[in-house]
Design a protein around this motif. Sequence first.
Motif, PDB file in Angstrom:
ATOM      1  N   LEU A 451      52.165 -16.080 -44.607  1.00  0.00           N
ATOM      2  CA  LEU A 451      52.374 -17.402 -43.769  1.00  0.00           C
ATOM      3  C   LEU A 451      53.798 -16.948 -43.510  1.00  0.00           C
ATOM      4  CD1 LEU A 451      52.163 -19.985 -43.444  1.00  0.00           C
ATOM      5  CD2 LEU A 451      52.649 -20.420 -45.595  1.00  0.00           C
ATOM      6  N   ARG A 452      54.776 -16.630 -43.982  1.00  0.00           N
ATOM      7  CA  ARG A 452      56.253 -15.958 -43.998  1.00  0.00           C
ATOM      8  C   ARG A 452      55.828 -15.549 -42.749  1.00  0.00           C
ATOM      9  NH1 ARG A 452      61.410 -13.037 -47.382  1.00  0.00           N
ATOM     10  NH2 ARG A 452      62.327 -12.926 -45.359  1.00  0.00           N
ATOM     11  N   TYR A 453      55.315 -14.004 -42.302  1.00  0.00           N
ATOM     12  CA  TYR A 453      55.060 -13.536 -41.332  1.00  0.00           C
ATOM     13  C   TYR A 453      55.064 -14.446 -40.051  1.00  0.00           C
ATOM     14  CZ  TYR A 453      55.324  -9.162 -44.611  1.00  0.00           C
ATOM     15  OH  TYR A 453      55.827  -8.342 -45.638  1.00  0.00           O
ATOM     16  N   LEU A 454      54.263 -15.213 -40.061  1.00  0.00           N
ATOM     17  CA  LEU A 454      53.678 -16.195 -39.427  1.00  0.00           C
ATOM     18  C   LEU A 454      54.803 -17.220 -38.208  1.00  0.00           C
ATOM     19  CD1 LEU A 454      51.666 -17.176 -36.901  1.00  0.00           C
ATOM     20  CD2 LEU A 454      51.197 -18.831 -38.341  1.00  0.00           C
ATOM     21  N   LEU A 455      55.374 -17.466 -39.259  1.00  0.00           N
ATOM     22  CA  LEU A 455      56.688 -18.815 -39.431  1.00  0.00           C
ATOM     23  C   LEU A 455      58.352 -17.790 -38.740  1.00  0.00           C
ATOM     24  CD1 LEU A 455      56.463 -20.650 -42.442  1.00  0.00           C
ATOM     25  CD2 LEU A 455      55.614 -21.253 -40.004  1.00  0.00           C
ATOM     26  N   GLU A 456      58.483 -17.309 -38.871  1.00  0.00           N
ATOM     27  CA  GLU A 456      59.599 -16.093 -38.186  1.00  0.00           C
ATOM     28  C   GLU A 456      58.766 -14.802 -37.032  1.00  0.00           C
ATOM     29  OE1 GLU A 456      59.805 -13.514 -42.419  1.00  0.00           O
ATOM     30  OE2 GLU A 456      62.364 -15.068 -42.222  1.00  0.00           O
ATOM     31  N   ASP A 457      57.887 -15.201 -36.606  1.00  0.00           N
ATOM     32  CA  ASP A 457      56.919 -14.545 -35.328  1.00  0.00           C
ATOM     33  C   ASP A 457      57.620 -15.293 -34.226  1.00  0.00           C
ATOM     34  OD1 ASP A 457      55.503 -13.716 -33.257  1.00  0.00           O
ATOM     35  OD2 ASP A 457      53.583 -12.888 -34.703  1.00  0.00           O
ATOM     36  N   GLU A 458      58.253 -14.629 -33.228  1.00  0.00           N
ATOM     37  CA  GLU A 458      58.427 -15.431 -32.278  1.00  0.00           C
ATOM     38  C   GLU A 458      58.235 -15.553 -30.974  1.00  0.00           C
ATOM     39  OE1 GLU A 458      61.992 -16.276 -31.131  1.00  0.00           O
ATOM     40  OE2 GLU A 458      62.129 -15.327 -33.434  1.00  0.00           O
ATOM     41  N   GLU A 459      56.799 -14.499 -30.959  1.00  0.00           N
ATOM     42  CA  GLU A 459      55.574 -15.222 -29.983  1.00  0.00           C
ATOM     43  C   GLU A 459      54.554 -16.640 -30.450  1.00  0.00           C
ATOM     44  OE1 GLU A 459      53.117 -12.132 -29.919  1.00  0.00           O
ATOM     45  OE2 GLU A 459      54.384 -10.192 -29.172  1.00  0.00           O
ATOM     46  N   PHE A 460      54.491 -16.800 -31.879  1.00  0.00           N
ATOM     47  CA  PHE A 460      54.398 -17.861 -32.594  1.00  0.00           C
ATOM     48  C   PHE A 460      55.326 -19.330 -31.756  1.00  0.00           C
ATOM     49  CE2 PHE A 460      55.020 -20.267 -36.284  1.00  0.00           C
ATOM     50  CZ  PHE A 460      53.652 -21.193 -36.279  1.00  0.00           C
ATOM     51  N   ILE A 461      55.923 -18.671 -32.555  1.00  0.00           N
ATOM     52  CA  ILE A 461      56.862 -19.688 -32.075  1.00  0.00           C
ATOM     53  C   ILE A 461      57.320 -20.323 -30.853  1.00  0.00           C
ATOM     54  CG2 ILE A 461      59.946 -20.518 -32.181  1.00  0.00           C
ATOM     55  CD1 ILE A 461      59.978 -18.550 -34.615  1.00  0.00           C
ATOM     56  N   ASN A 462      57.243 -19.192 -29.421  1.00  0.00           N
ATOM     57  CA  ASN A 462      57.095 -19.789 -28.053  1.00  0.00           C
ATOM     58  C   ASN A 462      55.759 -20.497 -28.069  1.00  0.00           C
ATOM     59  OD1 ASN A 462      59.889 -18.601 -27.949  1.00  0.00           O
ATOM     60  ND2 ASN A 462      58.674 -16.248 -27.558  1.00  0.00           N
ATOM     61  N   GLU A 463      54.602 -19.447 -28.927  1.00  0.00           N
ATOM     62  CA  GLU A 463      53.783 -20.481 -28.006  1.00  0.00           C
ATOM     63  C   GLU A 463      53.565 -21.886 -28.447  1.00  0.00           C
ATOM     64  OE1 GLU A 463      51.204 -19.826 -26.723  1.00  0.00           O
ATOM     65  OE2 GLU A 463      51.547 -17.642 -25.974  1.00  0.00           O
ATOM     66  N   VAL A 464      54.242 -22.924 -29.874  1.00  0.00           N
ATOM     67  CA  VAL A 464      53.632 -23.565 -30.217  1.00  0.00           C
ATOM     68  C   VAL A 464      54.513 -25.081 -28.740  1.00  0.00           C
ATOM     69  CG1 VAL A 464      55.136 -24.972 -32.063  1.00  0.00           C
ATOM     70  CG2 VAL A 464      54.407 -23.489 -32.665  1.00  0.00           C
ATOM     71  N   GLY A 465      53.708 -25.642 -29.018  1.00  0.00           N
ATOM     72  CA  GLY A 465      54.630 -26.711 -27.144  1.00  0.00           C
ATOM     73  C   GLY A 465      55.595 -27.229 -28.384  1.00  0.00           C
ATOM     74  N   ILE A 466      56.405 -28.284 -27.326  1.00  0.00           N
ATOM     75  CA  ILE A 466      57.373 -28.944 -27.311  1.00  0.00           C
ATOM     76  C   ILE A 466      57.468 -30.050 -28.439  1.00  0.00           C
ATOM     77  CG2 ILE A 466      59.542 -29.756 -25.886  1.00  0.00           C
ATOM     78  CD1 ILE A 466      59.636 -26.435 -25.436  1.00  0.00           C
ATOM     79  N   ASN A 467      56.585 -31.074 -28.309  1.00  0.00           N
ATOM     80  CA  ASN A 467      56.562 -31.979 -28.805  1.00  0.00           C
ATOM     81  C   ASN A 467      55.392 -31.533 -30.278  1.00  0.00           C
ATOM     82  OD1 ASN A 467      57.953 -33.477 -27.654  1.00  0.00           O
ATOM     83  ND2 ASN A 467      56.969 -33.994 -26.164  1.00  0.00           N
TER      84      ASN A 467
END
Length: 600
Positions: A451-467
Amino acid sequence: MLKLKRLLIENSGPIEFLEIPFDYTEHNLPKPLVLVGENGSGKTTTLSFIVDSLLQLASTKFKDVLAPSDGGLGTLFYRLRSHDVRIGASSSVAHVRYDLNGRQIDYLDRIGQESNLEQLRQRLGLPPEFPMDFTKNNEKLLTQNNHQIDSELRDGAYVFFPSGRREIPHWLQVGALHPERYTNNQVFSNKVNKSLVVETAAADTANWIMDGLLDKQLGYADAGIEVANKILQVILEDSTAHFAVAPRNVWPRVQIYTGVQAVHLKVTNPRRLAIPSLGHLSAGQSMLLSMFGTLANHGTLTNRKSLQEIEGIAIIDEVEVYLHTHLQRSVLPTLIKLFPKVQFVISTHSPSFLMGMKDKFGADGFRILDMPSGAPIDVDQFSEIGAAVDALRETTAFRTQVKNEIAQENDRPILIVEGRSDALLIEGLWRSSMNDSTPFRILIAKGRRALRYLLEDEEFINEVGINQRVLGLFDFDEAFDDWSGCHRSYPNKEGDETTGLLRKHTSKQIFTGLLPLPMTRVRQAGERFGANSTFTIELYLPDEVLMAGDNLENVTFPGDFQVVKFKGDKIAFAKRISAERAFHSHFDNLLSLIRNVLQV
């Protein structure tokens, strides 16, 4: 040569019994010893007894190795002795045996009343003349006649590198910092002319290198700079790397060049400035140069010799500090190999370092002991290697799955939990209380680390929509460290322990949170407990409900402090509880947190 032969510890800290016979090769060269184990397993405790014995030995010959006591009689002990005895025991013993050119030297630290000192003497193999006083409960004792110990310590490299070692980077303006409220001045050096405990050595290393450069300039055949260059070449992994005198405006006045000096013919690898000063080395490179430069410096102070001829004992706590995995695996074992007559005793948490040691020394060329039992293990049995491989395999697949799902629907709220039982319970509670399916996706992270690795993954963060709103929800237990460790990407802290502690991403609507604590569980979880908290989602239910299902376990910690933990099948428990409306009110704060964060 002063060599470690045996170490025995009984009832000290977490160690009940530990006996280490130190191994040597067929050529009587010391084999490196590596201690592994979880935090709190006694690795540093073990090293501290070796360090204390060395310092006590040195203080018998050199006056200011240890600071004088307040009363002016004797010296202070390096190793504090309070609270040493293991919980439940009435006494503790630590015994270190050395061999000094064929003579036995013993160090004994005992606390508490021993029922029979003669039996202790026989058990440890102490000679009749070794002094012990049955009228005293606490004693630190050494073999009385330590002939030749002064010359051995002067001629060899006997050093402890604690885990708190550091070097100051070139860009740091020290004067800009608020003055520290403590001093870290080294007191373990006097007439022995070198420090036996080394936390920082950049200045001494620079002076040693400058002395070597000056010797070479004056034409001395045994100039120490060749020894320094050899260490540098291993660190930089460049056989042409070498030190040179820097211009006057550079301090310390040492630069690093690589390549070959052209004389008459053109060369394919011409000499060039690689690093403008010692201060421009990376933190890891600087740390390695300081540690192994210190060993070379100490071992050549009185007599010039090659790295292979230097004798001594090097004790290194958490050897991987500041080092990238490549340095841990490839460079660090090679540096240790440069000093075959130095006895290395090391602690580590690094699988990379152990694999590198096996590559460089072979499986039989060094020993790994699993603390606190001291059981010998092979690299493949090191628990953190399996954990690292499993975590990498699981988190990589999980992150790919999550990123694919977000890419398909990047506006729907998402809740990510540690395990399947969490997902089943939350989904069942929502469906039962709302008579509808969840208006958010629930994803399962396969553990707190994933869970932590995912939350810190830049690719994951970038995929999350703006809203799009996302909540990564941790248990309030040892996962507290994973939650708080996300502070770089999630610096904005919100909420409290009872409504749910949260951290928000700097730019996206992504939150990382901890389970809200019911008032009935604040004695066993909270920020004041940190990773020692013990609250999981099942413990929202009162004790009587858990006891009725035989799901309650009482755990007692030191000091008779009791907490409760869940026991049993979590999956079956989640299915049963989520279907019973009578229990839903106990989870109100949890469901409120999910509604508020995901805005559903």
